[in-house]
Design an enzyme around this catalytic site. Structure first.
Site, PDB file in Angstrom:
ATOM      1  N   LYS A  35       0.846  -1.203   0.000  1.00  0.00           N
ATOM      2  CA  LYS A  35       0.000   0.000   0.000  1.00  0.00           C
ATOM      3  C   LYS A  35       0.883   1.256   0.000  1.00  0.00           C
ATOM      4  CE  LYS A  35      -0.310  -0.406   5.035  1.00  0.00           C
ATOM      5  NZ  LYS A  35      -1.161  -0.870   6.157  1.00  0.00           N
ATOM      6  N   TYR A 252      15.985  29.659   9.020  1.00  0.00           N
ATOM      7  CA  TYR A 252      14.783  30.383   9.437  1.00  0.00           C
ATOM      8  C   TYR A 252      14.687  30.443  10.957  1.00  0.00           C
ATOM      9  CZ  TYR A 252      12.889  30.264   4.702  1.00  0.00           C
ATOM     10  OH  TYR A 252      12.681  30.439   3.360  1.00  0.00           O
TER      11      TYR A 252
HETATM   12  C1  LIG Z   1      -0.467  -1.947   6.776  1.00  0.00           C
HETATM   13  C2  LIG Z   1      -1.073  -3.233   7.151  1.00  0.00           C
HETATM   14  C3  LIG Z   1      -0.274  -4.382   7.357  1.00  0.00           C
HETATM   15  C4  LIG Z   1       1.233  -4.343   7.378  1.00  0.00           C
HETATM   16  O1  LIG Z   1       1.685  -3.857   8.624  1.00  0.00           O
HETATM   17  P1  LIG Z   1       3.239  -3.704   8.950  1.00  0.00           P
HETATM   18  O2  LIG Z   1       3.259  -3.240  10.356  1.00  0.00           O
HETATM   19  O3  LIG Z   1       3.765  -2.687   8.007  1.00  0.00           O
HETATM   20  O4  LIG Z   1       3.840  -5.049   8.738  1.00  0.00           O
HETATM   21  C5  LIG Z   1      -0.915  -5.579   7.572  1.00  0.00           C
HETATM   22  N1  LIG Z   1      -2.271  -5.642   7.611  1.00  0.00           N
HETATM   23  C6  LIG Z   1      -3.063  -4.568   7.455  1.00  0.00           C
HETATM   24  C7  LIG Z   1      -4.535  -4.706   7.530  1.00  0.00           C
HETATM   25  C8  LIG Z   1      -2.486  -3.325   7.231  1.00  0.00           C
HETATM   26  O5  LIG Z   1      -3.280  -2.252   7.087  1.00  0.00           O
END
Ligand SMILES: *Cc1c(COP(=O)(O)O)cnc(C)c1O
Length: 364
Positions: A35, A252
C-alpha cells in the site's frame, strides 16, 4: 544533471528481507503489503522484486489494476475492500479480492450481479476497533458470503493493535480463534510485528509490510538486530558551505546559534522532499560516510549540517539522510515519528534509482 537528491531503492535488500519473513513463517503464504506506493518505494518496482510472493495487499484500486495489467497473477487483496457497488465489476474483471469488513459491504455484494465470483477476505474486529465485523455478527456474515453466488473462496482475517507492544496479541488472537476454529477456512492475521514476535499467529497467510522495507516495527529494537537491510537510501549532496563565528545563526528563525567557529553545509533536501520538518538540531546525517548533526530548522528545500569535524567535506560531498549506514528508524525517532511515516512520505519530486535488480525479471 538535476538537483542532487535521489532515493536509491535496493531490490536485493527487499528480497533479502522477504527471506527473513520466510525464515520466520516457513509454513505460511506471504501477502506482501505494498500500500501507499509500496511504502514510498514504487508499487510496481516492489512487486516485481517480490514476485515470488503468493499475494499482494494494498488499498488503492488503480494500483491494483496496474499490477494485473502488468501481468502479476498472484492474489491481489484490497485491504479496505470496495466503497461503492459500482466498483465491484472492476474487482471481477481484474480478479481482485476485497476485504469485507462491514455489514454494508455484505449488502452491496448481495445486491450486485457479477460475471465471475470474487475471492474475499472476511475481516473480524477482535479489538482494534477500526475495521471489521463484530464477533456477534460474524457467523451471519460468513453464512451469507459462503452462500452468495458472487463469492468464491473466503479467507478469514483480523488485524492486531499491539503486536509490537508488551501487551501483545493474546486477547485478540484468542477471540479470533474462537470464531475461526471450526470453520475450516484459511486465516490471515500477522503483520510484521506478529511475524517476528508471535509465531502462533502465522496461520495460512502472513501480511508483512514494514519489515520488507528494512525498517523495524518495534520501538526499541533496530532493524539490523532483526536481520533486516534498508531498502531505501535517501542520498543528497552538499550544495553550499558557510563558515560561522560564535553568535552567528543558521536558517529560518535563527534557531541554531554557533558557540564558536563552525562549518555548516547546506544539503539539497527539505520537507518538500519528505524529510521531517520536526527533526531537531542533533538529528544524525551522514556526510562522506561520517556521522554529522543537523543544525537549525529544516526548510522546504534545504537543511543544514554541522561539518566542523569533517574538514574534507565540501560542495559535492555525498550525504545520506537515511538508509544505508543510518537507519530511517533513528531519524524518525529524533523527529518524534516512526520509519513508516518517513518512507511513505517520500515526495514524488525525488527521483528513485533502482539498484540490485540483477537476476530479477525486467521491470513491468
Ligand atoms: C499496513 C497493514 C499491514 C502491514 O503492517 P506492517 O506493520 O507494516 O507489517 C498488515 N495488515 C493490514 C490490515 C495493514 O493495514
Amino acid at each position: 544533471m538535476s538537483r542532487p537528491l535521489r532515493a536509491r531503492i535496493d531490490l536485493a535488500a527487499l528480497r533479502h528481507n522477504l527471506g527473513v519473513v520466510r525464515a520466520h513463517a516457513p509454513n505460511s503464504r506471504v501477502m506482501a503489503v505494498i500500500k501507499a506506493n509500496g511504502y514510498g518505494h514504487g508499487v510496481l518496482r516492489v512487486a516485481s522484486a517480490l514476485e515470488t510472493c503468493e499475494g499482494f495487499a494494498l488499498l488503492e484500486l488503480n494500483d491494483a489494476v496496474r499490477l494485473r495489467e502488468a501481468g502479476f497473477t498472484q492474489r491481489i487483496v484490497l485491504l479496505e475492500g470496495f466503497f461503492r457497488p459500482e466498483e465491484l465489476p472492476v474487482f471481477a474483471e481484474y480478479r481482485l479480492s476485497p476485504v469485507i469488513h462491514s455489514r454494508e459491504q455484505v449488502l452491496m455484494l448481495a445486491s450486485t450481479w457479477l460475471p465471475s465470483k470474487l475471492d474475499v477476505l472476511l475481516k473480524l474486529n477482535t479489538g482494534m476497533n477500526r475495521l471489521g465485523i463484530a464477533p456477534a455478527g460474524f457467523e451471519k456474515a460468513l453464512e451469507f458470503l459462503v452462500n452468495s453466488p458472487a463469492v468464491g473462496q473466503v479467507t478469514l482475517m483480523t488485524h492486531f493493535a499491539c503486536a509490537d507492544e508488551p501487551e501483545g496479541v493474546e486477547e485478540q488472537f484468542t477471540l479470533f480463534r474462537q470464531v475461526a476454529d471450526g470453520t475450516g477456512l484459511p486465516c490471515c492475521m500477522a503483520n510484521s510485528a506478529a511475524i517476528l514476535r508471535h509465531p502462533e499467529t502465522h496461520a495460512d497467510w502472513v501480511r508483512p509490510g514494514i519489515m520488507l522495507y528494512g525498517s523495524s516495527p518495534f520501538a526499541g529494537e533496530s532493524a539490523a538486530s532483526l536481520g533486516l537491510r534498508p531498502v531505501m537510501t535517501l542520498a543528497g549532496e552538499i550544495i553550499g558551505v558557510q563558515r560561522l563565528q560564535a553568535g552567528e545563526r543558521v536558517g529560518y528563525g535563527g534557531d541554531f546559534e554557533a558557540e564558536g567557529p563552525v562549518r555548516v553545509a547546506t544539503v539539497a533536501c527539505g520537507y518538500a522532499d519528505g524529510y521531517p520538518r520536526h527533526a531537531p538540531t542533533g538529528t544524525p546525517v551522514l556526510v562522506g560516510g561520517r556521522e554529522a548533526r543537523l543544525v537549525g530548522r529544516v526548510s522546504m528545500d534545504m537543511l543544514a549540517v554541522d561539518i566542523t569535524d569533517i574538514p574534507e567535506a565540501s560542495v559535492g560531498s555525498p550525504v545520506v539522510l537515511w538508509g544505508e549506514g543510518l537507519p530511517v528508524d533513528e531519524v524518525a525517532r529524533r523527529a518524534g515519528t516512526i520509519g513508516y511515516e518517513l518512507l511513505c512520505a517520500l515526495a514524488p519530486r525525488v527521483p528513485q534509482v533502482e539498484v540490485g535488480r540483477e537476476g530479477l525479471p525486467a521491470a513491468p
